[in-house]
Design an enzyme around this catalytic site. Structure first.
Site, mmCIF file in Angstrom:
data_model
loop_
_atom_site.group_PDB
_atom_site.id
_atom_site.type_symbol
_atom_site.label_atom_id
_atom_site.label_comp_id
_atom_site.label_asym_id
_atom_site.label_seq_id
_atom_site.Cartn_x
_atom_site.Cartn_y
_atom_site.Cartn_z
ATOM 1 N N VAL A 147 -4.089 -3.174 -13.339
ATOM 2 C CA VAL A 147 -3.132 -2.543 -14.241
ATOM 3 C C VAL A 147 -3.516 -2.785 -15.695
ATOM 4 O O VAL A 147 -3.597 -1.854 -16.498
ATOM 5 C CB VAL A 147 -1.699 -3.073 -13.949
ATOM 6 C CG1 VAL A 147 -0.716 -2.589 -15.009
ATOM 7 C CG2 VAL A 147 -1.243 -2.641 -12.562
ATOM 8 N N THR A 193 4.678 -6.508 -11.733
ATOM 9 C CA THR A 193 5.800 -6.292 -10.815
ATOM 10 C C THR A 193 6.517 -7.617 -10.585
ATOM 11 O O THR A 193 5.910 -8.573 -10.093
ATOM 12 C CB THR A 193 5.282 -5.725 -9.485
ATOM 13 O OG1 THR A 193 4.622 -4.501 -9.777
ATOM 14 C CG2 THR A 193 6.424 -5.481 -8.508
ATOM 15 N N LEU A 241 0.843 3.148 -10.985
ATOM 16 C CA LEU A 241 -0.494 3.658 -10.655
ATOM 17 C C LEU A 241 -0.971 3.112 -9.313
ATOM 18 O O LEU A 241 -0.588 2.026 -8.895
ATOM 19 C CB LEU A 241 -1.498 3.322 -11.761
ATOM 20 C CG LEU A 241 -1.872 1.884 -12.094
ATOM 21 C CD1 LEU A 241 -2.866 1.285 -11.118
ATOM 22 C CD2 LEU A 241 -2.459 1.829 -13.486
ATOM 23 N N GLU A 284 -4.375 2.103 -6.999
ATOM 24 C CA GLU A 284 -5.792 1.807 -7.120
ATOM 25 C C GLU A 284 -6.558 2.996 -6.558
ATOM 26 O O GLU A 284 -6.130 3.620 -5.596
ATOM 27 C CB GLU A 284 -6.139 0.543 -6.331
ATOM 28 C CG GLU A 284 -5.529 -0.684 -6.960
ATOM 29 C CD GLU A 284 -5.778 -1.927 -6.138
ATOM 30 O OE1 GLU A 284 -6.771 -1.980 -5.393
ATOM 31 O OE2 GLU A 284 -4.959 -2.849 -6.248
ATOM 32 N N ASN A 286 8.135 1.157 -4.103
ATOM 33 C CA ASN A 286 7.094 0.671 -3.194
ATOM 34 C C ASN A 286 7.663 0.386 -1.806
ATOM 35 O O ASN A 286 7.024 0.688 -0.793
ATOM 36 C CB ASN A 286 6.439 -0.599 -3.759
ATOM 37 C CG ASN A 286 5.287 -0.268 -4.697
ATOM 38 O OD1 ASN A 286 5.034 0.893 -4.977
ATOM 39 N ND2 ASN A 286 4.603 -1.276 -5.183
ATOM 40 N N GLY A 289 -1.870 -2.167 3.534
ATOM 41 C CA GLY A 289 -2.371 -3.439 3.020
ATOM 42 C C GLY A 289 -2.367 -3.384 1.507
ATOM 43 O O GLY A 289 -1.637 -2.585 0.906
ATOM 44 N N CYS A 314 -0.007 -4.815 -3.220
ATOM 45 C CA CYS A 314 1.339 -4.420 -3.658
ATOM 46 C C CYS A 314 2.357 -4.320 -2.521
ATOM 47 O O CYS A 314 3.344 -5.064 -2.516
ATOM 48 C CB CYS A 314 1.265 -3.093 -4.398
ATOM 49 S SG CYS A 314 0.110 -3.149 -5.775
ATOM 50 N N LYS A 333 3.408 -7.541 -0.559
ATOM 51 C CA LYS A 333 4.085 -8.499 -1.432
ATOM 52 C C LYS A 333 5.432 -7.963 -1.913
ATOM 53 O O LYS A 333 6.421 -8.700 -1.969
ATOM 54 C CB LYS A 333 3.183 -8.780 -2.624
ATOM 55 C CG LYS A 333 3.621 -9.962 -3.421
ATOM 56 C CD LYS A 333 2.541 -10.433 -4.348
ATOM 57 C CE LYS A 333 2.186 -9.327 -5.340
ATOM 58 N NZ LYS A 333 0.993 -9.650 -6.099
ATOM 59 N N LYS A 390 -7.850 0.610 1.319
ATOM 60 C CA LYS A 390 -7.749 2.070 1.359
ATOM 61 C C LYS A 390 -8.990 2.639 0.691
ATOM 62 O O LYS A 390 -9.777 1.876 0.112
ATOM 63 C CB LYS A 390 -6.485 2.554 0.643
ATOM 64 C CG LYS A 390 -6.477 2.229 -0.832
ATOM 65 C CD LYS A 390 -5.309 2.913 -1.500
ATOM 66 C CE LYS A 390 -5.448 2.839 -3.010
ATOM 67 N NZ LYS A 390 -4.424 3.576 -3.707
HETATM 68 C C1 UGA Z 1 0.982 1.259 -4.452
HETATM 69 C C2 UGA Z 1 1.882 2.420 -4.917
HETATM 70 O O1 UGA Z 1 1.509 3.624 -4.237
HETATM 71 C C3 UGA Z 1 1.754 2.614 -6.436
HETATM 72 O O2 UGA Z 1 2.650 3.632 -6.864
HETATM 73 C C4 UGA Z 1 2.103 1.293 -7.136
HETATM 74 O O3 UGA Z 1 1.948 1.380 -8.555
HETATM 75 C C5 UGA Z 1 1.172 0.207 -6.626
HETATM 76 O O4 UGA Z 1 1.327 0.081 -5.203
HETATM 77 C C6 UGA Z 1 1.548 -1.086 -7.306
HETATM 78 O O5 UGA Z 1 2.655 -1.589 -7.065
HETATM 79 O O6 UGA Z 1 0.800 -1.558 -8.177
HETATM 80 P P1 UGA Z 1 -1.639 0.967 -3.928
HETATM 81 O O7 UGA Z 1 -1.258 -0.365 -3.360
HETATM 82 O O8 UGA Z 1 -2.781 1.077 -4.881
HETATM 83 O O9 UGA Z 1 -0.373 1.618 -4.691
HETATM 84 O O10 UGA Z 1 -2.004 1.895 -2.704
HETATM 85 P P2 UGA Z 1 -1.316 3.086 -1.877
HETATM 86 O O11 UGA Z 1 -2.095 4.307 -2.086
HETATM 87 O O12 UGA Z 1 0.124 3.152 -2.097
HETATM 88 O O13 UGA Z 1 -1.598 2.574 -0.383
HETATM 89 C C7 UGA Z 1 -1.054 1.343 0.097
HETATM 90 C C8 UGA Z 1 -1.431 1.126 1.542
HETATM 91 O O14 UGA Z 1 -0.718 2.038 2.388
HETATM 92 C C9 UGA Z 1 -2.916 1.350 1.868
HETATM 93 O O15 UGA Z 1 -3.353 0.351 2.760
HETATM 94 C C10 UGA Z 1 -2.939 2.715 2.526
HETATM 95 O O16 UGA Z 1 -4.016 2.888 3.382
HETATM 96 C C11 UGA Z 1 -1.618 2.679 3.278
HETATM 97 N N1 UGA Z 1 -1.062 4.017 3.598
HETATM 98 C C12 UGA Z 1 -0.747 4.887 2.608
HETATM 99 C C13 UGA Z 1 -0.834 4.349 4.929
HETATM 100 O O17 UGA Z 1 -1.101 3.546 5.849
HETATM 101 N N2 UGA Z 1 -0.276 5.581 5.218
HETATM 102 C C14 UGA Z 1 0.045 6.461 4.239
HETATM 103 O O18 UGA Z 1 0.565 7.550 4.575
HETATM 104 C C15 UGA Z 1 -0.194 6.112 2.904
#
Ligand code: UGA
Length: 448
Positions: A13, A123, A150, A152, A223, A272, A275, A278, A336
């Site tokens: 961030v 956060t 945002l 990652e 989240n 995973g 974010c 946690k 991811k």
């Molecule tokens: C997440 C939120 O999407 C952001 O908006 C937020 O700012 C961020 O946390 C944070 O708090 O800083 P992020 O952790 O980067 O973002 O990743 P995501 O794209 O949200 O994915 C999180 C996990 O969920 C990954 O392991 C992804 O593979 C999984 N996922 C996502 C699924 O298993 N299924 C889905 O349909 C979408």
């Protein structure tokens, strides 16, 4: 507006925020205590992989608008705004360790000018802002909660083409000053995107100003709700497996209802990262602190924790009930696609579980091999390409939705795997599965 800004903490961030604000015409100090990270940033690079970030860090360093330092004294006293983006690691009980949040606030608030604004981006559990204001005797209006949304992998797009910017505090003039910073960024976003080499977005986002506690709660609630959607999809995927239905088709149809939406309903190995896990446990803890039992989030957490084990059970079943001595490739170790981050990564958990159950485990990831090493069991063997990893394997688990992995031609599998091998798509995203089946492989997903 020619304001000076200090950003505290150069994580995902902080580094993205600092690099972007430096491109929007501000003078930005970036405080990072870790010498090796600081050194990398000073050379005009990021120490993690994030699309588009390196070019704008370089521009900021070369032009002198981005000023990395390990000292609060250098930028904080002359700054109009101080953004706190420090880390909030896990406590053993799953709650957030806020020692960096409090430490940064204490040092910065002591050095700040009377009119400067302290903006919390890390956060934090609801109530943290109020506790900082009380503990360090801050004038309440000068403290603003401005949670970050945002993701990652798409950090720059998400910041420039935001859904919403939330600012919470008690002084409307101060909140407008913070909003103005983002409007300046918005005004430059086309140019910044082309300097970064990323695609321009299309969203027209909104600015939301609110009170402090609500802003803090908006972040974790968003989240938690996304995590809830994923665990919901995974629960239905288990049922879908039991009745031979197809979870992808189910969620396409369910998500076509605009009231529900298709996003974050992709079933698979679970969520995973730094974010969701946690923030879900943080929200549960906040609830308990106030006598509110958030059972719904406990259920989401339990479902998520069950998913890597579910993947293993499904694979074991397809391999005739035993993993011992089987050679298994795990493709994808990042939590991811689009990132080298392996924190709480399901791919890493799956590789370690397979190893525990006696399988010979080989693994590959396009970006995350280095970061994965720390958490992987020693006997997991890492490879530099999909092809090398697949040689003579009895099974493959696809654990991250990298484009390189989900689009890889079925022939690559045919050329290297043992005949009739099991391909378990734990992200339900492999595109050439019909070709794989035609080549005689046993392809299966989670809930498909
Ligand atoms: C997440 C939120 O999407 C952001 O908006 C937020 O700012 C961020 O946390 C944070 O708090 O800083 P992020 O952790 O980067 O973002 O990743 P995501 O794209 O949200 O994915 C999180 C996990 O969920 C990954 O392991 C992804 O593979 C999984 N996922 C996502 C699924 O298993 N299924 C889905 O349909 C979408």
């Amino acid at each position: 507006m020619s304001s000076t800004i200090t950003v505290l903490g150069a994580g995902y961030v902080g580094l993205s925020t600092a690099a972007l604000l430096a491109q929007a015409g501000f003078k930005v100090y970036l405080v990072e205590p870790n010498p090796s990270r600081l050194d990398t940033i000073k050379q005009g690079r990021s120490f993690f992989f994030e699309s588009g970030l390196d070019p704008i860090i370089k521009l900021g360093i070369d032009s002198g608008s981005l000023l990395p330092t390990d000292s609060y004294e250098m930028g904080v006293p002359e700054s109009d705004f101080v953004f706190s983006c420090v880390g909030t690691p896990d406590n053993p009980d799953g709650s957030s360790n806020l020692s960096y949040v409090y430490g940064a606030a204490e040092t910065a608030l002591r050095l700040m000018q009377p009119n400067a604004v302290y903006i919390q981006k890390s956060t934090v559990p609801v109530g943290t802002g109020k506790a900082i204001i009380d503990k360090f005797d801050v004038e309440p209006g000068r403290y603003v909660s401005n949670p970050e949304f945002l993701r990652e992998g798409t950090a720059l797009q998400d910041t420039l083409w935001f859904d919403r910017i939330v600012c919470g505090g008690s002084d409307e003039t101060v909140l407008s000053r913070v909003v103005e910073l983002y409007k300046a960024l918005e005004a430059h976003r086309g140019d910044i995107a082309s300097s970064a080499g990323i695609k321009a977005g299309t969203v027209t986002g909104s600015y939301i100003t609110t009170d402090l506690n609500s802003a803090e709660l908006i972040k974790v609630t968003a989240n938690a709700f996304l995590a809830l959607k994923i665990s919901f999809a995974n629960s239905i995927a288990k049922l879908s497996d039991a009745v031979d239905a197809d979870i992808n088709g189910i969620m396409d149809a369910v998500g076509a209802d605009k009231r529900i939406g298709r996003a974050f309903l992709n079933a698979g190995r679970g969520y995973g990262g730094g974010c969701f896990p946690k923030d879900v446990s943080g929200l549960i803890s906040s609830g308990l602190e106030h006598g509110i039992d958030l059972e719904i989030m406990q259920a989401a957490q339990q479902v998520n924790e069950s998913m890597p084990g579910y993947v293993i059970e499904k694979l074991k079943d397809r391999l005739g009930g035993n993993l011992s001595g089987k050679k298994v490739a795990v493709l994808g170790l990042a939590f991811k696609k689009g990132t080298s981050d392996t924190r709480k990564s399901p791919g890493v958990k799956i590789a370690n579980l397979l190893d525990t159950f006696g399988a010979e485990v080989l693994a590959y990831d396009p970006q995350a091999l280095e970061e994965a090493k720390e958490d992987l069991r020693r006997s997991v063997v890492l490879h530099m390409s999909i092809e090398e990893t697949l040689v003579d394997c009895d099974a493959v688990v696809l654990a991250t939705d990298w484009e390189e992995l989900v689009s890889s031609p079925a022939q690559i599998f045919a050329d290297h795997l043992n005949s009739g091998a099991v391909v378990l798509d734990a992200v339900n995203a492999y595109k050439n599965y019909i070709d794989l089946e035609n080549l005689g492989f046993d392809y299966t997903g989670i809930g498909r």
